[in-house]
Scaffold this active site. Structure first.
Site, short mmCIF file in Angstrom:
data_model
loop_
_atom_site.label_atom_id
_atom_site.label_comp_id
_atom_site.label_asym_id
_atom_site.label_seq_id
_atom_site.Cartn_x
_atom_site.Cartn_y
_atom_site.Cartn_z
N SER A 82 0.85 -1.28 -0.13
CA SER A 82 0.07 0.06 0.07
C SER A 82 0.95 1.29 -0.14
CB SER A 82 -0.93 0.01 1.14
OG SER A 82 -0.19 -0.16 2.28
N HIS B 49 -5.57 -3.71 -1.51
CA HIS B 49 -5.62 -2.75 -2.55
C HIS B 49 -5.84 -3.18 -3.99
CE1 HIS B 49 -4.43 0.76 0.18
NE2 HIS B 49 -3.81 -0.01 0.96
N LYS C 148 -12.19 -0.04 0.31
CA LYS C 148 -10.99 0.36 -0.60
C LYS C 148 -12.01 0.59 -2.13
CE LYS C 148 -7.46 -0.79 2.08
NZ LYS C 148 -7.14 0.35 3.09
#
Ligand SMILES: Cc1ncc(COP(=O)(O)O)c(C=O)c1O
Length: 407
Positions: free
Chosen positions: A196, A230, A259
């Protein structure tokens, strides 16, 4: 309120964090969302600021948080079943919306079953509590997310049962597998899909090629786990994440609805037996209320959108804007970590310069986050930009223009 001795003790402990430069600054407070207008994407109001901001540090890669259909479905679910579940799942808190989301995410990632959690953070802690034992060796990437590391500590994995390989280094992973002791019956290899802070990705195909070779050496085999928080929704031709992008599917997939899907909550997906072990053993699932039905309905809708023509269009825009931004940064001569993911780090490599650049961008109405020690190692100070599907060409041009003026 009178100050207690605990307050005073904590104040001096917090001051140490301040003095060492490790304290986090006050959080900015978002007060409103403003939909796209003309050729500009969404803007946000902040408390104490009389202007609107472009957000370049949100994880909401598909920009679905304000999608009218997600909001309508969340509203309908709330009207049907209420705002809170009223109990933990195994006592009296399982609603049809929870089960529907579990079935939908399992289908989305191509696994037999899934369990949902309040977050990917608690999902990682839950996994560590569920699938390990005294004779389990955990092997992880050096840059794994805090929740994977914390999960193992919470599960009480002894240090001798943990090994770390250098970031994305499959030869080092092989060295770790080779070094596993003879009393070990089960090996878990766990890694982030997308890292990330850097936006780079795990070479899953190569990792699986190595782990396959060692599987027969251990009674229960070598189990591979990716935390693709992610990646899922944002990466790969159809948003299936890093497994789709790098061509290999680990045994267990962990992810978040908070996300790319723009909602909240986490999940573990795998075989029906793994998921049942999670339901029986993961304290972070068992002893806590689940997501609201509104979250579940919104997340299920987000998955449906991701699988529709609209979802593919959003993914395509995300890719185009990411490419535009990455190419622009390169032309301006900024250092970055190459790759196609919408996490785009700009390596400043200096704390004061990072803070100054974040301030310049803020003054120009652009919200970004500067990452300095200890979040990143000294010398790796970075501004992390995150592109999303609602950013327009004009938005990205604006950010690049401001950056060009700082050169
Ligand atoms: C790899 C990884 N895992 C887990 C999380 C936590 O996700 P959640 O907000 O759903 O707890 C993050 C978020 O920063 C992450 O990057």
């Amino acid at each position: 309120m009178t100050e207690t001795r605990l307050d005073r003790a904590l104040q001096s402990e917090l001051k140490i964090l301040q003095d060492e430069g490790r304290a986090k600054p006050p959080e900015r407070i978002i007060t409103a969302y403003h939909p796209p207008e003309n050729d500009l994407g969404p803007r946000y109001s902040l408390e104490g600021e009389n202007r609107r901001f472009l957000r370049m540090s949100s994880n909401s890669y598909l920009s679905l948080s304000n999608h009218p259909l997600l909001i309508a479905r969340a509203d309908n679910a709330t009207h049907a079943c209420g705002v809170g579940p009223g109990a933990v799942r195994f006592i009296d808190g399982t609603f049809s919306y929870h089960v529907a989301l579990e079935e939908r995410i399992a289908r989305f990632v191509g696994k037999e079953a899934a369990k949902i959690f309040n977050s990917a953070y608690t999902a990682n802690c839950g996994l560590a509590l569920s699938i390990g034992g005294k004779a389990t060796q955990w092997i992880g990437d050096q840059l794994n997310h805090n929740s994977i590391i914390r999960g193992m500590r919470i599960a009480g994995v002894p240090s001798g049962n943990k090994s770390i390989y250098a970031h994305n280094d499959v030869e080092d992973l092989q060295r770790c597998l080779e070094a596993v002791g003879g009393d070990i019956t089960r090996v878990v290899v766990i890694f982030d899909g997308i890292f990330s802070m850097r936006g780079d990705y795990a070479p899953i195909d190569k990792i699986l090629a190595i782990t396959d070779r060692y599987s027969d050496k251990f009674t229960d085999g070598v189990i591979t786990v990716v935390d693709d928080s992610h990646g899922i929704g944002a990466y790969g031709a159809t948003g299936r994440g890093t497994p789709e992008f790098s061509g290999g599917t680990p045994d267990i997939i962990i992810g978040t609805f908070g996300k790319a899907f723009g909602v909240n909550g986490g999940f573990i997906a795998g075989s029906g037996t793994v998921v049942e072990a999670v339901r029986q053993r993961a304290d972070t699932y068992i002893y806590t209320n689940p997501l609201s039905v509104a979250d579940c309905a919104a997340a299920t809708t987000a998955l449906d959108i991701c699988d529709s023509a609209e979802g593919l269009q959003r993914l395509d825009n995300l890719r185009q804007r990411t490419r535009q931004f990455r190419e622009g940064l390169e032309k301006l001569g900024f250092e970055t970590i190459p790759g196609p993911h919408p996490v785009v780090p700009l390596l400043v490599r200096d704390t004061a310069k990072t803070h100054a650049l974040v301030k310049r961008l803020f003054a120009a109405g652009i919200l970004v986050v500067g990452l300095t020690f200890p979040v990143v190692p000294k010398g790796d100070e970075t501004i992390r930009f995150q592109v999303n599907a609602a950013h327009t060409e004009a938005d990205i041009d604006l950010v690049l223009e401001v950056l060009a003026r700082t050169q």
